[in-house]
Design an enzyme around this catalytic site. Structure first.
Site, PDB file in Angstrom:
ATOM      1  CB  SER A 149      -0.936   0.034   1.132  1.00 53.54           C
ATOM      2  OG  SER A 149      -2.221   0.837   1.141  1.00 53.54           O
ATOM      3  CG  ASP A 201      -3.691  -1.769  -0.284  1.00 47.73           C
ATOM      4  OD1 ASP A 201      -2.755  -2.777   0.287  1.00 47.73           O
ATOM      5  OD2 ASP A 201      -3.646  -0.881  -0.192  1.00 47.73           O
TER       6      ASP A 201
END
Length: 568
Positions: free
Chosen positions: A86, A415
């Protein structure tokens, strides 16, 4: 075992790629010189990996500061691999674009400071990028997120692809980069957050599923394959897209939905769209209201809220104009059937309503047809919560026994923080032989969640991992120390893990729970913008303190692994 290479683009092998092996051999020479300075016995060169967790802009800034301080302490040249999740991937992508960034970290930190605290993003540029992406075969919310959220947060676009940063890695000048994502299908259908199958990695050489030993050359990621045959060549996507793919979990579902909704609303009322779209349309005002009503309806549906009132309001807006007479009829049918329908049927009718609103009279007569095409695709993706859509390079491939992958034409990559907010599964690939993991945790909430989930992951999959006393960590959760070392136990092959919570009792004022909580409140994950120089500098300071205070311990652990001379 060497890789099977019957096809030049699809690679099936259980270890690591030829390119990664060559790059890490080159990197060993740099590591050797570093260890020599410490008087280490070079019979064994330990493999060290830095992991940076997610956490939005907070993670990106803290990751940059951590690497700068590792270099300042003479530790960076001992690192073989660098992987992020991320927000840390935002730092990674910008660094590797600098070439041999190991020699320019102070400069890179200053550039990030200037960009985040003084820089700006251009909505017009973001819109042009998004309209271009909407013309591609596989557009999803990931594209929208990359250009309207990540770009706004980082004040940066990167038009070059991942393969453009190969040279410095292949020469061993910098740690070998591994970007992380997960396959949403596994997380949704089987709830298998602890399954290795879900993890997907991007390196400068290959992209694929380590658990299946199945990869595609990175410059062919996104191309359309069937049973190994390349059916359609697509250009390699740029790093901005990769940052959107790897960094799309800034909070819970509601937070993400609110961010997207606000971004679309801001776009619709922007001067660019008002001047070039609505004000040149004969019914521009009505069109704007209809689109805002449609957005509110979709958000309500996704949030599980009552939609009838909003449906009635949208119907009334559609009824004002003859342009939308077919959409009005569709809204009428939807309202009449709404209470008798299942959730899937409701979504089907809402999808039909979206298509009716964006029918040819609107698109073809507008000054900016491409804008409405982009917006239609975005609202369609929003309704279906469609993220990370890409052609599946393993479609109909019979080389691996994984029908849950090979029978899907499209992959949905998201993610990795949705599974584990640090890339332990990639670090623990047996072919990488990682001896020491320096895990820098920039996440919010429980500062030990990543290490605890990593322990559960390894236990569930029979992977060597050092013992983790969760009860002790739970007691420290509100006031953690700056470093925790996990090693030993029954599994001798387990790596040593050093875990560094970002905010802790050693670097946050007096270290009391209230002080640490204030730091978390000052730097929330979903903070889109508004970092002052003071915000930036204080965050950099606390991140560097964690490395500075524990540099001697890091060296000690490296010496243990390298069987260093006792007189040093």
């Amino acid at each position: 075992m060497d890789q099977v290479n019957r096809s030049p683009e699809i690679l099936i092998f259980p270890a690591i790629s030829v390119g990664e092996r060559a790059a890490t051999r080159s990197r060993q020479r740099v590591i050797m010189e570093c260890l020599k300075k410490w008087g280490c016995n070079l019979d064994k060169i330990p493999t060290i990996m830095v992991l940076g967790s997610g956490g939005g802009t907070r993670a990106s800034i803290a990751c940059q500061a951590t690497l700068t301080e590792l270099a300042h302490q003479g530790l960076l040249d001992s690192i073989m691999y660098f992987s992020g999740v991320s927000g840390s991937t935002w730092c990674m992508s910008s660094l590797y674009a600098h070439g041999d960034w190991s020699q320019e970290l102070e400069k890179a930190e200053a550039e990030m400071r200037s960009r985040i605290t003084e820089g700006s993003w251009d909505l017009d540029v973001a819109l042009e990028k998004a309209k271009w992406a909407a013309g591609l075969e596989r557009y999803s919310l990931t594209d929208f997120w990359a250009y309207f959220v990540v770009y706004e947060q980082t004040k940066m676009l990167q038009d070059d692809p991942l393969t453009s940063i190969k040279e410095q890695s292949e020469k061993g000048l910098v740690p070998y980069p591994i970007f992380s994502a997960v396959d949403r299908h596994y997380l949704q259908q089987w709830k298998r957050k602890l399954a290795p199958d879900a993890w997907f990695e991007f390196t400068v050489h290959t992209a694929g599923f380590p658990a299946h030993g199945a990869y595609v050359t990175t410059n062919h990621f996104g191309c359309r394959f069937k049973a190994r045959e390349l059916e359609s060549k697509k250009p390699e996507r740029e790093l901005s897209y990769l940052r959107g793919l790897c960094g799309s979990a800034l909070g819970d579902f509601q937070t993400i939905m609110d961010i997207i909704s606000d971004a679309i609303k801001n776009l619709l009322v922007s001067r660019r769209v008002q001047d070039k779209v609505f004000r040149v349309m004969s019914e521009g005002h009505h069109c704007e209201k209809i689109l805002l009503d449609l957005l509110s309806l979709e958000i309500a549906y996704l949030g599980g809220k009552d939609c009838l009132l909003l449906l009635n309001g949208l119907r009334d807006s559609l009824n004002v104009s003859l342009t939308f007479k077919e959409a009005y009829k569709s809204a009428e049918v939807t309202i009449q059937e709404w209470d008798r329908m299942s959730l899937e049927d409701k979504k089907r009718l809402l999808s039909q309503l979206v298509e009716k609103i964006f029918e040819l009279p609107l698109v073809e007569t507008s000054y900016e047809a491409s804008f409405f095409s982009f917006l239609r695709k975005t609202l369609r993706c929003l309704l279906n919560w469609d993220w990370g859509s890409t052609n599946n390079f393993l479609y109909k491939l019979d080389d691996i026994n994984a029908p849950e992958v090979t029978e899907r034409k499209v992959l949905h990559l998201v993610d990795a923080g949705l599974a584990l907010n640090s890339a332990y599964p990639l670090a623990l690939h047996p072919a990488r032989h990682v001896d020491l993991i320096l895990s820098f945790d920039f996440s919010s909430g429980d500062p030990f969640e990543t290490i605890k989930v990593a322990s559960d992951y390894c236990q569930a999959n029979g992977i060597p991992f050092p013992p983790v006393n969760k009860a002790e960590l739970d007691r420290d959760a509100k006031e953690p120390s700056d470093c925790y070392v996990f090693q030993g136990g029954e599994r001798e092959q387990a790596p040593i893990v050093m875990h560094f919570p970002l905010f802790n009792r050693n670097n946050c004022g007096g270290g009391a729970e209230a002080d640490i909580e204030q730091w978390h409140k000052r730097y929330p994950t979903f903070r889109i913008s508004g970092y002052s120089k003071d915000d930036f500098d204080k965050l950099v300071h606390v991140a560097k303190m964690n490395v500075r205070h524990q540099a001697a311990t890091i060296v000690e652990k490296i010496k243990e692994l390298g069987r260093c001379a006792s007189h040093v």
